[in-house]
Design a protein around this motif. Structure first.
Motif, mmCIF file in Angstrom:
data_model
loop_
_atom_site.group_PDB
_atom_site.id
_atom_site.type_symbol
_atom_site.label_atom_id
_atom_site.label_comp_id
_atom_site.label_asym_id
_atom_site.label_seq_id
_atom_site.Cartn_x
_atom_site.Cartn_y
_atom_site.Cartn_z
ATOM 1 N N CYS A 181 0.913 4.930 -2.411
ATOM 2 C CA CYS A 181 0.439 6.170 -1.777
ATOM 3 C C CYS A 181 0.846 7.420 -2.566
ATOM 4 C CB CYS A 181 0.992 6.245 -0.351
ATOM 5 S SG CYS A 181 0.320 7.643 0.549
ATOM 6 N N HIS B 118 -1.008 8.075 5.696
ATOM 7 C CA HIS B 118 -1.858 7.980 6.885
ATOM 8 C C HIS B 118 -3.297 7.883 6.374
ATOM 9 C CE1 HIS B 118 -3.335 8.244 10.805
ATOM 10 N NE2 HIS B 118 -3.403 9.548 10.967
ATOM 11 N N CYS C 261 -6.552 12.463 4.282
ATOM 12 C CA CYS C 261 -6.217 12.107 2.904
ATOM 13 C C CYS C 261 -7.361 12.445 1.956
ATOM 14 C CB CYS C 261 -5.878 10.617 2.823
ATOM 15 S SG CYS C 261 -5.513 10.105 1.145
ATOM 16 N N LYS D 243 0.823 -1.210 0.000
ATOM 17 C CA LYS D 243 0.000 0.000 0.000
ATOM 18 C C LYS D 243 0.860 1.264 0.000
ATOM 19 C CE LYS D 243 -4.276 1.706 2.009
ATOM 20 N NZ LYS D 243 -5.251 1.597 3.088
HETATM 21 S S1 SF4 Z 1 -2.721 7.949 2.648
HETATM 22 FE FE1 SF4 Z 1 -4.328 8.158 1.132
HETATM 23 S S2 SF4 Z 1 -3.321 7.912 -0.843
HETATM 24 FE FE2 SF4 Z 1 -1.933 7.167 0.707
HETATM 25 S S3 SF4 Z 1 -2.328 4.957 0.743
HETATM 26 FE FE3 SF4 Z 1 -3.582 5.926 2.356
HETATM 27 S S4 SF4 Z 1 -5.554 6.301 1.411
HETATM 28 FE FE4 SF4 Z 1 -4.084 5.937 -0.237
#
Ligand code: SF4
Length: 908
Positions: free
Chosen positions: A364, A370, A376, A360
């Motif tokens: 990002c 986070h 986010c 994951k």
């Molecule tokens: S912070 Fe946002 S963009 Fe990053 S992995 Fe988590 S949900 Fe996805």
């Protein structure tokens, strides 16, 4: 979801149906599920049940099992579920007898009649209870946004009921369900705030049927796409992985297929450089095309290995003219494989859809990793944006680019987390490539296991570099805490003014960790205390309302990890050592992950575990929970036991259920079936034949020295002199493999004193593969000896030594360090009934000799390579160690003195 594409039927729970989505989903209150939430949910269900009974008496019934069958666009869906509460309307007043003779009697009769009519139109109430951690009452719009599946669920029950499709799943429940479509139904969604028990009830109107219909559309769209994928696979064309096979390769595919068809659990051992990735992929594509499996999972522990799989698949399916990404159409070529083994007709080949799953964090695109809505913008509102985002192209078009950069760019542009694209698209891909964790780690497996239509029993699982699997899974079940980390979390908590109860629970935890002294094992009291304190934190994390965005990723992760850990402890009975490696630190180390590995492997319809180093096979099978007598518990048999249907697939036989089944068996045919199923769940070992390796190793067992920890220093001079003599004979750099950095450094110092002109390069502690490769290249050109450490990534991953090193030396059998964990493993093995020798073999000798086999295997990687290898320790002449060497290293010259050593060195 279980579906039959030929019959166009699907069966799923109402909960699964309601939460089905192909895009991102709201996480509601962000705390997630788990056992703690389930406990709370049960508590509030019971509480509301008591209230409903007090209010409605016998008119209230609970947990009514239902089923309903719906036909939609040519598909038949069978839904099953349990209605939390069903409240019948009050019974109408009794008939008042013969016609009234007086005015007052007539009035009374009219009133009774009105009451009866009113009662007849009173609705039957269907209720769903949902516990949430957010404050209530809340705005209905917010509740609909955050918990859309709850609304779909109650709408589904209502729609089934109104169409007369609701059936009782058990005869006992039949009496409670509305008998006909004339019955008025009302749906109620009851939200309960977990911390305070506040209740908010929303009533659903009949217009909510649209929610049900929209959900039907989603599920049927998915099923249609699966049907399309199945048809595509039936016409799958691909070319062999090797333009011209090496000796041995040409027969291996047939052997693998034959072995697998006899028993779909194969331990496939093929030497480094054999091309086993290609063989496995060709085998897997054949299995997909023949319809034996819906999907293939290819797992390997290193991202370089995963990229190699993607590339190989790309070459096997790419057009002839230009290499293309996997998924591209294959132009007709004369060597394309197709059913019947004949050359392909000039047709446009069908692509195989492949998804390389990255973690994951790599997806990002937010400023901080986070994943909470308030932090986010790619998460907040993503479900609403998904429909118009056009991101469905990633699963509608199998040939769409799906590399990480494309995903990230698309996610950024649509303001939707790129990981959600992976999550949505995965179900439509035929081959998933990723790390072991997506199947074996409890915290990560949700990505795969929650995919719609993912059925392990219909999935072929390929595990590469499988010798790493037992340790990797044990690591996934191990955890560590330090007082320093806990105090950091406390500081973060103090910034946001959390509920006092949570702060107090965390303070107690800090205090507990702070006072831990180093110990090889916590006392029973201390372990109890630790569990209790973690339980208190989990309780408050699960019920509390925290501003996780303000808290920050570090502390949020630390808090979330506690309920997850407790869930894991409750669900698995793996042996763990609770100990304190240093002051103010707590470690929970998994001593043996075999039961978890075996249980997982047995869920799959077929498994191939591949590696260059599975020897000794009995040890590897035991470490994976596959030893015949150590078959792990998969699921407990129901009790009391009605006559059970006999297991149909690999995963359903285990020691306990087998014992129970034997008691029920009354015919020889049944007995035979059980034996066959048990046999199918036993692995078969297949060793690939590589004739080009025959006679390429010249091995000597050096009995002059003792490299055990107690005695090795006495032999430092001999070891140093042996390294120099080996290099003298080779005239080129030699590779020397040590069990530890400390040992390597001791010999480096010895040589610096005894032979200062001798140039030694000691392996640096770097993880980056490119940096490792650069160091090897530089050392090969500038040093006389490369000192490498057994079991490190240099010994396991650096392939450039093959053909470049003619002489190598292994210093001792690389037994694991004696420490609290190893002692606990020994005790655990004894507890499981192993003798002292067998336990020592399992816990020390096998892991040590596996490292030796691994290092040796990389010295001959292609036809023409040769290696002279000195196994430098008298323990190698002991059968207990020697028998653990791979067969090609077991025969050799035993060296008892310097003369014999010189003779071996000088032998042509
Ligand atoms: S912070 Fe946002 S963009 Fe990053 S992995 Fe988590 S949900 Fe996805």
């Amino acid at each position: 979801m279980n579906f039959d594409l030929d019959k166009r039927t699907a069966a799923l729970g109402v909960g699964e149906f309601s939460s089905f989505t192909l895009g991102p989903r709201e996480s509601g209150d962000g705390v997630g599920g788990g056992i703690w939430r389930a406990h709370l949910g049960t508590h509030w269900h019971n509480e509301l049940r008591t209230r409903a009974t007090a209010e409605h008496g016998a008119a209230a019934t609970f947990e009514i099992p239902i089923t309903g069958q719906v036909a939609h666009r040519g598909w038949t869906l069978t839904l099953t579920g349990r209605i939390d509460q069903l409240i019948q309307p009050p019974a109408p007043p009794a008939d008042s007898g013969p016609p009234p003779e007086t005015a007052s009697a007539a009035g009374a009769a009219a009133s009774t009649h009105r009451a009866r009519r009113a009662a007849a139109t009173r609705p039957v109430i269907l209720r769903e209870i949902k516990s949430v951690t957010r404050p209530l009452p809340a705005d209905e719009t917010e509740l609909r946004r955050d918990y859309p599946d709850y609304f779909v669920q109650i709408a589904t029950y209502l729609a089934l009921g109104r169409s007369g499709l609701l059936r009782a799943a058990t005869p006992a429940a039949d009496a409670f369900l509305p008998g006909d479509t004339a019955t008025v139904l009302r749906g109620e969604l009851v939200f309960v705030e977990t911390s305070a028990g506040l209740v908010q009830t929303l009533t659903l109107a009949s217009a909510e049927d649209a929610l049900f219909t929209a959900q039907l559309e989603r599920v049927v769209e998915f099923l249609n796409l699966r049907l399309r994928a199945r048809e595509r696979l039936r016409g799958l064309r691909y070319r062999p992985p090797f333009p011209s096979p090496r000796p041995g390769q040409e027969t291996t595919l047939t052997e693998l297929t034959t072995t697998f068809e006899q028993r779909p659990l194969v331990l496939f051992e093929a030497p480094t450089g054999f091309g086993k990735t290609g063989v496995m992929l060709e085998f897997a594509l054949g299995q997909l095309r023949s319809g034996h499996f819906d999907r293939v999972l290819y797992l390997t522990s290193k991202s370089t290995g995963q990229i190699q799989v993607v590339d190989t698949l790309g070459r096997m399916t790419a057009p002839e003219e230009s290499p293309a990404a996997p998924g591209a159409a294959v132009a007709p070529t004369p060597d394309l494989a197709q059913p019947g083994g004949t050359a392909a007709a000039p047709v446009r080949a069908t692509p195989v859809a492949v998804w390389h799953v990255r973690n994951k964090g790599e997806h990002c695109v937010n400023a901080t990793f986070h994943c909470v809505r308030d932090n986010c913008q790619y998460l907040a509102g993503a479900p609403e944006r998904w429909g118009r985002s056009g991101l469905a192209r990633f699963y509608l078009d199998e040939q769409h680019a799906r590399d990480l950069e494309t995903l990230r760019a698309a996610g950024r542009e649509a303001r939707i987390c790129p990981y959600e694209i992976t999550r949505a698209a995965l179900a439509f891909n035929d081959v998933w490539i990723g790390d072991y964790n997506y199947v074996f780690a409890p915290g990560n497996r949700g990505l795969f296991y929650d995919q719609p239509g993912f059925l392990p029993a219909r999935t072929l699982l390929l595990v590469d570099e499988a010798h790493n699997l037992p340790n990797r899974v044990a690591d996934a079940y191990s955890h560590g805490f330090t007082a320093t980390d806990a105090y950091t979390v406390r500081e973060d908590l103090n910034r946001i003014r959390p509920p006092a109860s949570l702060l107090s629970a965390w303070d107690h935890w800090c205090h507990f960790l702070h006072h831990l002294r180093p110990s090889d094992g916590l006392s029973a009291d201390d372990e109890d205390d630790a569990r209790h304190l973690l339980g208190e934190i989990a309780k408050h994390v699960s019920t509390g309302q925290l501003d996780y965005a303000a808290l920050g990723p570090y502390a949020a992760d630390a808090l979330w990890s506690v309920p997850a850990l407790l869930d894991e402890l409750e669900q698995s009975t793996l042996p763990r050592l609770w100990w304190s490696p240093r002051g103010a630190e707590l470690a929970l180390t998994c001593l043996d992950a075999a039961p978890a590995i075996g249980a997982t492997l047995r869920e799959f319809g077929g498994v191939v575990l591949a590696s260059a180093t599975l020897t000794p096979v009995d040890g590897f099978a035991a470490a994976c929970g596959l030893a015949r007598e150590a078959a792990p518990v998969i699921k407990s048999a129901p009790s009391p036991e009605p006559a059970q249907p006999l297991p149909e697939r690999l995963g359903e036989l285990n020691k306990r259920t087998t014992r129970k089944l034997y008691k029920q068996l009354t015919t020889a045919a049944q007995l035979l079936r059980v034996e066959e199923a048990r046999d199918a769940a036993t692995p078969t070992h297949l060793r690939a034949h590589a004739p080009w390796r025959d006679g390429t190793y010249d091995v000597a067992f050096d009995a002059r020295v003792d490299t055990t920890f107690q005695h090795r220093s006495r032999f430092y001079p001999e070891t140093g002199a042996t390294v120099v003599a080996l290099q003298d004979a080779a005239h080129t750099p030699v590779a020397v493999f040590f069990p530890s950095y400390a040992y390597a450094d001791a010999i480096r110092q010895e040589l610096a004193t005894s032979t200062p002109e001798f140039r030694v390069a000691v392996q640096p502690k770097v993880r980056d593969l490119a940096a490792q490769g650069a160091w090897v290249e530089e050392s090969l050109s500038q040093a006389d000896a490369l000192f490498l450490v057994l079991g490190s990534s240099f010994a396991e991953s650096i392939d450039v030594l093959g053909g470049r090193i003619s002489h190598a030396m292994i210093i001792g059998p690389a037994l694991p360090e004696v420490n609290a964990v190893q002692r606990a493993r020994l005790a655990e093995a004894a507890r499981q009934g192993l003798s002292r020798d067998a336990a020592f073999r399992q816990v020390y000798q096998i892991p040590g000799m596996t490292k030796v086999n691994q290092a040796l295997g990389r010295l001959v990687r292609a036809p023409g390579h040769r290696a002279r290898v000195l196994l430098h320790c008298r323990r190698f002449t002991d059968a207990g160690y020697r028998d653990l060497l791979a067969p090609e290293y077991q025969a050799g010259t035993t060296i008892l003195d310097d003369l014999a050593f010189a003779a071996w060195l000088n032998r042509a």
